[in-house]
Design a protein around this motif. Structure first.
Motif, PDB file in Angstrom:
ATOM      1  N   LEU A 180      32.434  45.204  31.607  1.00  0.00           N
ATOM      2  CA  LEU A 180      32.102  43.852  32.055  1.00  0.00           C
ATOM      3  C   LEU A 180      31.366  43.082  30.962  1.00  0.00           C
ATOM      4  N   GLY A 181      31.838  41.870  30.731  1.00  0.00           N
ATOM      5  CA  GLY A 181      31.213  41.044  29.700  1.00  0.00           C
ATOM      6  C   GLY A 181      31.839  41.235  28.340  1.00  0.00           C
ATOM      7  N   LEU A 182      32.521  42.363  28.117  1.00  0.00           N
ATOM      8  CA  LEU A 182      33.156  42.622  26.816  1.00  0.00           C
ATOM      9  C   LEU A 182      34.573  43.132  27.044  1.00  0.00           C
ATOM     10  N   ARG A 183      35.333  42.404  27.811  1.00  0.00           N
ATOM     11  CA  ARG A 183      36.654  42.918  28.167  1.00  0.00           C
ATOM     12  C   ARG A 183      37.640  42.762  27.004  1.00  0.00           C
ATOM     13  N   ASN A 184      38.487  43.741  26.827  1.00  0.00           N
ATOM     14  CA  ASN A 184      39.457  43.711  25.740  1.00  0.00           C
ATOM     15  C   ASN A 184      40.801  44.306  26.107  1.00  0.00           C
ATOM     16  N   LEU A 185      40.841  45.042  27.183  1.00  0.00           N
ATOM     17  CA  LEU A 185      42.089  45.704  27.562  1.00  0.00           C
ATOM     18  C   LEU A 185      43.198  44.676  27.788  1.00  0.00           C
ATOM     19  N   ASP A 186      42.835  43.503  28.314  1.00  0.00           N
ATOM     20  CA  ASP A 186      43.819  42.438  28.526  1.00  0.00           C
ATOM     21  C   ASP A 186      44.449  41.993  27.204  1.00  0.00           C
ATOM     22  N   LEU A 187      43.627  41.958  26.155  1.00  0.00           N
ATOM     23  CA  LEU A 187      44.135  41.546  24.845  1.00  0.00           C
ATOM     24  C   LEU A 187      45.138  42.559  24.297  1.00  0.00           C
ATOM     25  N   LEU A 188      44.790  43.842  24.401  1.00  0.00           N
ATOM     26  CA  LEU A 188      45.656  44.879  23.847  1.00  0.00           C
ATOM     27  C   LEU A 188      46.998  44.937  24.559  1.00  0.00           C
ATOM     28  N   LEU A 189      46.999  44.524  25.834  1.00  0.00           N
ATOM     29  CA  LEU A 189      48.251  44.532  26.594  1.00  0.00           C
ATOM     30  C   LEU A 189      48.952  43.172  26.521  1.00  0.00           C
ATOM     31  N   GLY A 190      48.308  42.200  25.898  1.00  0.00           N
ATOM     32  CA  GLY A 190      48.895  40.864  25.798  1.00  0.00           C
ATOM     33  C   GLY A 190      48.900  40.122  27.115  1.00  0.00           C
ATOM     34  N   LEU A 191      47.916  40.438  27.980  1.00  0.00           N
ATOM     35  CA  LEU A 191      47.894  39.834  29.316  1.00  0.00           C
ATOM     36  C   LEU A 191      46.753  38.830  29.500  1.00  0.00           C
ATOM     37  N   GLU A 192      46.089  38.483  28.396  1.00  0.00           N
ATOM     38  CA  GLU A 192      44.875  37.672  28.511  1.00  0.00           C
ATOM     39  C   GLU A 192      45.087  36.330  29.195  1.00  0.00           C
ATOM     40  N   ASN A 193      46.315  35.783  29.099  1.00  0.00           N
ATOM     41  CA  ASN A 193      46.546  34.468  29.692  1.00  0.00           C
ATOM     42  C   ASN A 193      46.986  34.534  31.154  1.00  0.00           C
ATOM     43  N   ARG A 194      47.142  35.747  31.658  1.00  0.00           N
ATOM     44  CA  ARG A 194      47.641  35.861  33.035  1.00  0.00           C
ATOM     45  C   ARG A 194      46.543  36.227  34.023  1.00  0.00           C
ATOM     46  N   ILE A 195      45.332  36.403  33.519  1.00  0.00           N
ATOM     47  CA  ILE A 195      44.281  36.875  34.411  1.00  0.00           C
ATOM     48  C   ILE A 195      43.689  35.720  35.210  1.00  0.00           C
ATOM     49  N   VAL A 196      43.764  35.855  36.508  1.00  0.00           N
ATOM     50  CA  VAL A 196      43.198  34.841  37.394  1.00  0.00           C
ATOM     51  C   VAL A 196      41.919  35.382  38.024  1.00  0.00           C
ATOM     52  N   TYR A 197      42.029  36.578  38.611  1.00  0.00           N
ATOM     53  CA  TYR A 197      40.877  37.198  39.258  1.00  0.00           C
ATOM     54  C   TYR A 197      40.465  38.462  38.506  1.00  0.00           C
ATOM     55  N   THR A 198      39.203  38.806  38.643  1.00  0.00           N
ATOM     56  CA  THR A 198      38.700  40.004  37.967  1.00  0.00           C
ATOM     57  C   THR A 198      38.135  40.981  38.997  1.00  0.00           C
ATOM     58  N   ILE A 199      37.670  42.109  38.498  1.00  0.00           N
ATOM     59  CA  ILE A 199      37.110  43.143  39.364  1.00  0.00           C
ATOM     60  C   ILE A 199      35.892  42.620  40.132  1.00  0.00           C
ATOM     61  N   VAL A 200      35.131  41.721  39.502  1.00  0.00           N
ATOM     62  CA  VAL A 200      33.952  41.170  40.171  1.00  0.00           C
ATOM     63  C   VAL A 200      34.367  40.262  41.336  1.00  0.00           C
ATOM     64  N   ASP A 201      35.470  39.531  41.149  1.00  0.00           N
ATOM     65  CA  ASP A 201      35.996  38.698  42.235  1.00  0.00           C
ATOM     66  C   ASP A 201      36.396  39.560  43.429  1.00  0.00           C
ATOM     67  N   VAL A 202      36.962  40.733  43.132  1.00  0.00           N
ATOM     68  CA  VAL A 202      37.358  41.647  44.212  1.00  0.00           C
ATOM     69  C   VAL A 202      36.110  42.123  44.959  1.00  0.00           C
ATOM     70  N   ILE A 203      35.100  42.545  44.177  1.00  0.00           N
ATOM     71  CA  ILE A 203      33.898  43.099  44.786  1.00  0.00           C
ATOM     72  C   ILE A 203      33.132  42.043  45.581  1.00  0.00           C
ATOM     73  N   GLU A 204      33.123  40.824  45.056  1.00  0.00           N
ATOM     74  CA  GLU A 204      32.405  39.755  45.754  1.00  0.00           C
ATOM     75  C   GLU A 204      33.311  39.030  46.759  1.00  0.00           C
ATOM     76  N   GLU A 205      34.454  39.632  47.000  1.00  0.00           N
ATOM     77  CA  GLU A 205      35.384  39.208  48.052  1.00  0.00           C
ATOM     78  C   GLU A 205      35.875  37.778  47.914  1.00  0.00           C
ATOM     79  N   ARG A 206      36.099  37.371  46.678  1.00  0.00           N
ATOM     80  CA  ARG A 206      36.718  36.053  46.461  1.00  0.00           C
ATOM     81  C   ARG A 206      38.239  36.173  46.462  1.00  0.00           C
ATOM     82  N   CYS A 207      38.715  37.438  46.385  1.00  0.00           N
ATOM     83  CA  CYS A 207      40.162  37.652  46.441  1.00  0.00           C
ATOM     84  C   CYS A 207      40.429  39.052  46.964  1.00  0.00           C
ATOM     85  N   LYS A 208      41.681  39.320  47.288  1.00  0.00           N
ATOM     86  CA  LYS A 208      42.044  40.664  47.696  1.00  0.00           C
ATOM     87  C   LYS A 208      42.336  41.482  46.441  1.00  0.00           C
TER      88      LYS A 208
END
Lengths: 224, 270
Positions: free
Chosen positions: B42-70
């Motif tokens: 958290l705060g230093l995410r990079n896995l999205d970059l290595l997979l080339g998915l950085e532009n597709r991320i809408v929600y994160t693990i914190v959003d899941v935990i804080e119930e902003r998304c499923k």
């Protein structure tokens, strides 16, 4: 024949170049340093504690054998899950029974002195304010320690000889002989304590000489 | 089904945890397994970059935990392989935004309908590590043949051994440079394994291709010709239980090198 072997050696050197020229210096240095530091990490034994353990072991063992303190080697080795403490003790010669008895007596006296010292310190602590113990304090303490050792032994001897005076003369002579021996003991203690005072200094020097120490600091700071 | 939850950890930063996670995840997905990668840094995410998915991320693990998304909404599918999904870390929060119990819960849910849940652990031994390890039953410790990395790996192995839930701890030796090992300037695979004393799951050679693959956002396992890619594919196969021999990195290329190698092995005394 020698011509042929020269030729072979030259060829072998050419084909093996790089393999032996570099030597195994930096790799084996790394492996050995790492093994040592990991043992310390895993066991929580700091170099200071290891050094203390070493010097106490020397004290203990030298009561029974005369050993080469410089070459005594204390190390950890790992065999599977077990960490073993490996102690290599170069024995110069075994001591005979008399020497061992004398050494044990000497040690017992030292323990007594130490106990007295603790008592004295406790008494001091009650009267004086809590002060920081520095090295010079420790040295003074060890000097006074040997003096008290002499005194205590003398007082003991006089007590026993008083008791013995009421008995046979022959036995009194024996007691005198023992008293002489006992009087010799404090001198040995003195010598020993001088050595002990100087020993920690030597150890400090050796740890300062440790070529890895300064490097460690440089590495750590550059990584941070 | 119940999938396997594997945490990829190292203690020291920069030894290749995230690269390893991306590549093992991609390789397993290519073999037809359903894989979720969780970035817990958290705060230093990079896995999205290595997979080339950085532009597709809408929600994160914190959003899941804080119930902003499923949970399902937060999973991002890989571009090439729908078997591979990413649960990204929040970039704007720190490690305290998540606790170990919450992460364990997420792992438990994800392993229900996936074959593998790979948890990319942050560097260090603090909260972030404790979180990442919480839901895992297996661990892969990544290290390089350098003293500082090995020391940290040893610490991590010690910590993992105190966790009852972790039943398997394996070593992945990254950035191995055979030519340096040959000249005795780098600790060999045997040296490292001898010191850390855990089973080896992979030896990855240093490969400049990793840099270009990171630049492109494409894990190197997708490059059929790269040696590091081959090594990572082997790791995935070993995770699947196959016995794959380790790559012989010592084998020199080229005729002269082979000749030299063969002759140097002849130790005849004249």
């Amino acid at each position: 024949m020698s011509l042929f072997s020269d030729l072979y050696n030259t060829l072998a050197k050419f084909f093996r170049n790089g393999e032996e020229q570099q030597g195994d210096a930096s790799k084996s240095v790394a492996t050995n340093r790492l093994k040592l530091v990991l043992m310390q990490d895993r066991t929580n034994l700091t170099p200071r504690i290891l050094e203390q353990m070493r010097s106490e072991l020397i004290d203990l063992l030298s009561r029974y054998v005369e050993l080469d303190k410089e070459l005594l080697d204390l190390n950890f080795e790992q065999e599977g899950d077990q960490v073993a403490l490996m102690l290599s003790i170069p024995v110069i010669r075994a001591k005979d029974e008399e020497e061992i008895d004398a050494a044990i007596k000497e040690h017992e006296e030292m323990l007594k002195v130490a106990a007295q010292k603790v008592e004295a310190e406790e008494a001091e602590d009650e009267t004086t304010e809590e002060g920081t113990e520095n090295e010079s304090d420790l040295k003074e303490n060890s000097d006074s320690e040997s003096e008290t050792a002499e005194q205590s032994v003398e007082s003991e001897v006089s007590e026993t000889s008083e008791l013995m005076d009421e008995e046979d003369k022959a036995e009194a002579e024996k007691v005198d002989a023992i008293a002489k021996e006992l009087n010799d003991v404090p001198k040995i203690i003195k010598k020993k304590e001088k050595k002990q005072v100087s020993a920690p200094e030597e150890m400090n020097v050796s740890s300062n000489n440790n070529p890895f120490k300064s490097e460690d600091k440089v590495e750590a700071s550059s990584e941070n | 089904m119940t999938g396997r939850v594997i945490v990829i950890t190292s203690g020291k930063g920069g030894v290749g945890k995230t690269t390893t996670s991306a590549n093992i995840g991609t390789a397993l997905a290519k073999s037809g397994y359903k894989v979720v990668l969780i970035d817990t840094d958290l705060g230093l995410r990079n896995l999205d970059l290595l997979l080339g998915l950085e532009n597709r991320i809408v929600y994160t693990i914190v959003d899941v935990i804080e119930e902003r998304c499923k949970l399902k909404q937060a999973l991002v599918k890989d571009k090439k392989n729908p078997n591979l999904q990413l649960l990204a870390a929040a970039q704007t929060r720190d490690k305290t935004a998540v606790n170990a119990e919450q992460l364990k819960e997420i792992c438990d849910i994800l392993k229900e309908d996936n074959d593998f849940v790979l948890v990319d652990c942050p560097a260090g031994i603090e909260q972030g590590f404790q979180n990442a390890v919480a839901g895992a039953s297996e661990a892969i410790v990544v290290t390089t043949p350098e003293m500082s990395a090995i020391r940290d790996a040893d610490r991590i192995i010690g910590l993992l051994n105190t966790k009852e839930e972790i039943t398997s701890v394996k070593l992945l030796l990254n950035r191995v440079r055979p030519n340096l090992i040959k000249s005795n300037e780098m600790m060999s695979v045997d040296d490292v394994v001898g010191i850390l004393e855990i089973p080896l799951v992979g030896i990855i050679p240093e490969d400049t291709g990793i840099i270009t693959s990171t630049n492109k956002g494409e894990p190197i396992v997708n490059d059929e010709n790269a040696l590091a890619g081959k090594a990572y594919r082997n790791v995935a196969e070993r995770i699947l239980g196959e016995e794959v021999p380790f790559l012989d990195l010592d084998e020199p290329k080229g005729f002269m090198a082979k000749l030299r190698n063969a002759i140097s092995k002849l130790k005849v005394k004249v």
